[in-house]
Structures are given as C-alpha cells and as structure tokens.
Design a protein around this motif. Structure first.
Motif, PDB file in Angstrom:
ATOM      1  N   THR A  68       0.817  -1.210   0.000  1.00 58.67           N
ATOM      2  CA  THR A  68       0.000   0.000   0.000  1.00 58.67           C
ATOM      3  C   THR A  68       0.852   1.261   0.000  1.00 58.67           C
ATOM      4  OG1 THR A  68      -0.187  -0.019   2.411  1.00 58.67           O
ATOM      5  CG2 THR A  68      -1.957  -1.111   1.157  1.00 58.67           C
ATOM      6  N   ARG A  69       2.162   1.095  -0.069  1.00 50.15           N
ATOM      7  CA  ARG A  69       3.066   2.248  -0.149  1.00 50.15           C
ATOM      8  C   ARG A  69       4.226   1.878  -1.055  1.00 50.15           C
ATOM      9  NH1 ARG A  69       3.877   6.615   4.142  1.00 50.15           N
ATOM     10  NH2 ARG A  69       1.768   5.845   4.275  1.00 50.15           N
ATOM     11  N   PRO A  92     -12.414   2.360  -0.351  1.00 54.00           N
ATOM     12  CA  PRO A  92     -12.894   1.677  -1.560  1.00 54.00           C
ATOM     13  C   PRO A  92     -13.367   2.586  -2.698  1.00 54.00           C
ATOM     14  CG  PRO A  92     -13.630   0.490   0.363  1.00 54.00           C
ATOM     15  CD  PRO A  92     -12.981   1.760   0.864  1.00 54.00           C
ATOM     16  N   ASN A  93     -13.998   3.712  -2.388  1.00 55.64           N
ATOM     17  CA  ASN A  93     -14.511   4.544  -3.477  1.00 55.64           C
ATOM     18  C   ASN A  93     -13.480   5.541  -4.000  1.00 55.64           C
ATOM     19  OD1 ASN A  93     -14.551   6.358  -1.330  1.00 55.64           O
ATOM     20  ND2 ASN A  93     -16.514   7.259  -1.916  1.00 55.64           N
ATOM     21  N   GLN A  94     -12.212   5.400  -3.567  1.00 53.82           N
ATOM     22  CA  GLN A  94     -11.161   6.309  -4.026  1.00 53.82           C
ATOM     23  C   GLN A  94      -9.928   5.550  -4.530  1.00 53.82           C
ATOM     24  OE1 GLN A  94     -10.421   9.419  -1.104  1.00 53.82           O
ATOM     25  NE2 GLN A  94     -12.594   9.445  -0.573  1.00 53.82           N
ATOM     26  N   GLN A  95     -10.144   4.382  -5.075  1.00 54.67           N
ATOM     27  CA  GLN A  95      -9.036   3.569  -5.570  1.00 54.67           C
ATOM     28  C   GLN A  95      -8.386   4.151  -6.819  1.00 54.67           C
ATOM     29  OE1 GLN A  95      -7.724   0.675  -3.988  1.00 54.67           O
ATOM     30  NE2 GLN A  95      -8.916   1.714  -2.411  1.00 54.67           N
ATOM     31  N   HIS A  96      -8.956   5.197  -7.362  1.00 54.74           N
ATOM     32  CA  HIS A  96      -8.388   5.859  -8.547  1.00 54.74           C
ATOM     33  C   HIS A  96      -7.309   6.872  -8.165  1.00 54.74           C
ATOM     34  CE1 HIS A  96     -11.304   8.662  -6.956  1.00 54.74           C
ATOM     35  NE2 HIS A  96     -10.749   9.630  -7.676  1.00 54.74           N
ATOM     36  N   ARG A  97      -7.136   7.130  -6.863  1.00 54.62           N
ATOM     37  CA  ARG A  97      -6.179   8.157  -6.460  1.00 54.62           C
ATOM     38  C   ARG A  97      -5.123   7.609  -5.515  1.00 54.62           C
ATOM     39  NH1 ARG A  97      -6.260  11.055  -1.749  1.00 54.62           N
ATOM     40  NH2 ARG A  97      -7.893  10.536  -0.257  1.00 54.62           N
ATOM     41  N   ALA A  98      -4.081   8.422  -5.327  1.00 58.18           N
ATOM     42  CA  ALA A  98      -3.006   8.115  -4.386  1.00 58.18           C
ATOM     43  C   ALA A  98      -2.491   9.432  -3.827  1.00 58.18           C
ATOM     44  CB  ALA A  98      -1.870   7.361  -5.091  1.00 58.18           C
ATOM     45  N   ALA A  99      -1.818   9.360  -2.697  1.00 56.06           N
ATOM     46  CA  ALA A  99      -1.272  10.556  -2.056  1.00 56.06           C
ATOM     47  C   ALA A  99       0.250  10.528  -2.119  1.00 56.06           C
ATOM     48  CB  ALA A  99      -1.736  10.640  -0.608  1.00 56.06           C
ATOM     49  N   VAL A 100       0.826  11.635  -2.565  1.00 54.41           N
ATOM     50  CA  VAL A 100       2.279  11.798  -2.577  1.00 54.41           C
ATOM     51  C   VAL A 100       2.692  12.291  -1.194  1.00 54.41           C
ATOM     52  CG1 VAL A 100       4.218  13.052  -3.601  1.00 54.41           C
ATOM     53  CG2 VAL A 100       2.276  12.344  -5.031  1.00 54.41           C
ATOM     54  N   ALA A 101       3.740  11.692  -0.647  1.00 55.30           N
ATOM     55  CA  ALA A 101       4.171  12.068   0.702  1.00 55.30           C
ATOM     56  C   ALA A 101       5.690  12.048   0.821  1.00 55.30           C
ATOM     57  CB  ALA A 101       3.570  11.100   1.732  1.00 55.30           C
ATOM     58  N   LEU A 134      -3.498  12.368  -8.212  1.00 60.55           N
ATOM     59  CA  LEU A 134      -2.534  12.445  -7.108  1.00 60.55           C
ATOM     60  C   LEU A 134      -2.867  13.662  -6.263  1.00 60.55           C
ATOM     61  CD1 LEU A 134       0.857  11.619  -8.865  1.00 60.55           C
ATOM     62  CD2 LEU A 134      -0.677  10.092  -7.614  1.00 60.55           C
ATOM     63  N   THR A 135      -2.743  13.507  -4.955  1.00 60.30           N
ATOM     64  CA  THR A 135      -2.951  14.623  -4.036  1.00 60.30           C
ATOM     65  C   THR A 135      -1.723  14.761  -3.143  1.00 60.30           C
ATOM     66  OG1 THR A 135      -4.025  13.218  -2.377  1.00 60.30           O
ATOM     67  CG2 THR A 135      -5.449  14.308  -3.999  1.00 60.30           C
ATOM     68  N   LEU A 136      -1.545  15.967  -2.608  1.00 57.22           N
ATOM     69  CA  LEU A 136      -0.450  16.211  -1.671  1.00 57.22           C
ATOM     70  C   LEU A 136      -0.725  17.493  -0.916  1.00 57.22           C
ATOM     71  CD1 LEU A 136       1.481  18.692  -2.910  1.00 57.22           C
ATOM     72  CD2 LEU A 136       2.153  16.882  -4.469  1.00 57.22           C
ATOM     73  N   ASP A 137       0.015  17.688   0.167  1.00 61.27           N
ATOM     74  CA  ASP A 137      -0.019  18.973   0.861  1.00 61.27           C
ATOM     75  C   ASP A 137       1.408  19.423   1.103  1.00 61.27           C
ATOM     76  OD1 ASP A 137       0.816  18.412   3.861  1.00 61.27           O
ATOM     77  OD2 ASP A 137      -0.619  16.838   3.358  1.00 61.27           O
TER      78      ASP A 137
END
Length: 181
Positions: A68-69, A92-101, A134-137
């Motif tokens: 998962t990483r 489950p409803n967000q399997q199309h995305r990932a978070a950059v960290a 992809l999402t990030l902060d």
C-alpha cells in the motif's frame, strides 16, 4: 557534490536488495537532515537519527510489505540523497487516487533536479498502479510548492494554521494540491 544521480524504486524485500539496515540508516539521515534544516514534513526539533529510523521502520516498512506504499529513492555513488513516497491505501470509493508524501532531498544535494526527478518517477509508478489522481499537501509559499506548481499540480486550497513548523512552535499554512494523470 559530483557523480550521477540514480532514481529507482526502493524494494527492500526484493531478492538481491542491498542491506535494508544500511538503506534505512541512509533514509533516516536524509529525514533527520531535512527536519533539522526546517522542512515541514510532519516532525519538529528536537528530532534525532533514532526518531528518523523509527519512522522508517514503524511507519513505512509495514505499508510497503502490504503493497500500500511505494518508495522511490535517489542515489549518488550508492548513498541515498533523496526520496518520495506514494500512499496507495485509499478507501474503496477512491481507488483511482493516491497521495504523494515525504518528498525529501538532503540539504547537501539540493538544487540539482533531484526532487523533480523523484516526482516524475513517482508519477510513473502511480500510472502503473492505474491511479489517475494524485494529491499532496505542502507548506504554503515553500520551495516545494513552487516545484509542484512547475509540475502542473493545481492548488485546491489553503488551510490556515495546518501544522507546526519544524523549527518553531508557530503554526504554518498548508497548500493542498492535486494533479490528474
């Protein structure tokens, strides 16, 4: 700093992998250096090499074993000088995305295109995992924010007083960003 930089996915449990302990030590050195240099990456001073090792062992290795990483590293002459992570553990409803960290580049290796190369590689991995968002902060106004903008990440918004700074007890704003692949 001379020598060619190699950007590769870190596969510590892969047959033929280099010493996992040596790699964790190098990853810990990078994390400890960036925190003590003021990077806003979830930690604040005092922050020791033991704290950094514990992060890699306790928070990163288990999700890697669970697939998962994913972690990418930048090596120069065998030494890890940078890294970034892709968190694939989505509901489950967000399997199309990932978070950059944890985009981290050791202070002695900065301004050489390493962060950009790490981000481009993590985007390739995201595509291979069929992730389309992809999402990030990041700390608002940081060099990292400038980098992400140059890579076509879009600002979704700014959250005021999001997290404590690494060198000060002051709370810093965070810019939330995304990129559609």
């Amino acid at each position: 700093m001379t020598g060619q930089i190699q950007i590769v996915e870190w596969l510590p449990h892969h047959p033929g992998a280099a010493s996992v302990d040596d790699d964790i030590t190098m990853l810990a050195e990078v994390l400890e250096a960036v925190v003590n240099a003021g990077a806003g990456v979830s930690f604040f001073i005092p922050f020791s090499i033991d704290d950094a090792r514990a992060f890699w062992i306790d928070k990163v290795m288990a999700p890697m074993r669970e697939s998962t990483r994913r972690v990418v590293v930048a090596r120069r002459e065998g030494r890890i000088v940078g890294t970034v992570q892709l968190d694939l553990a989505m509901v489950p409803n967000q399997q199309h995305r990932a978070a950059v960290a944890k985009l981290l580049v050791h202070p002695i290796a900065r301004r050489r295109g390493i962060a950009r190369a790490l981000m481009l590689e993590i985007e390739k991995i995201a595509r291979s995992e069929r992730r389309t968002l992809l999402t990030l902060d990041t700390v608002t106004g940081s060099h990292a924010e400038t980098l992400y903008r140059s890579l076509n990440y879009i600002v979704a918004g700014v959250i005021p007083r999001y997290a404590r700074g690494s060198l000060t007890p002051e709370l810093e704003d965070a810019t939330i960003m995304y990129k559609e692949l």
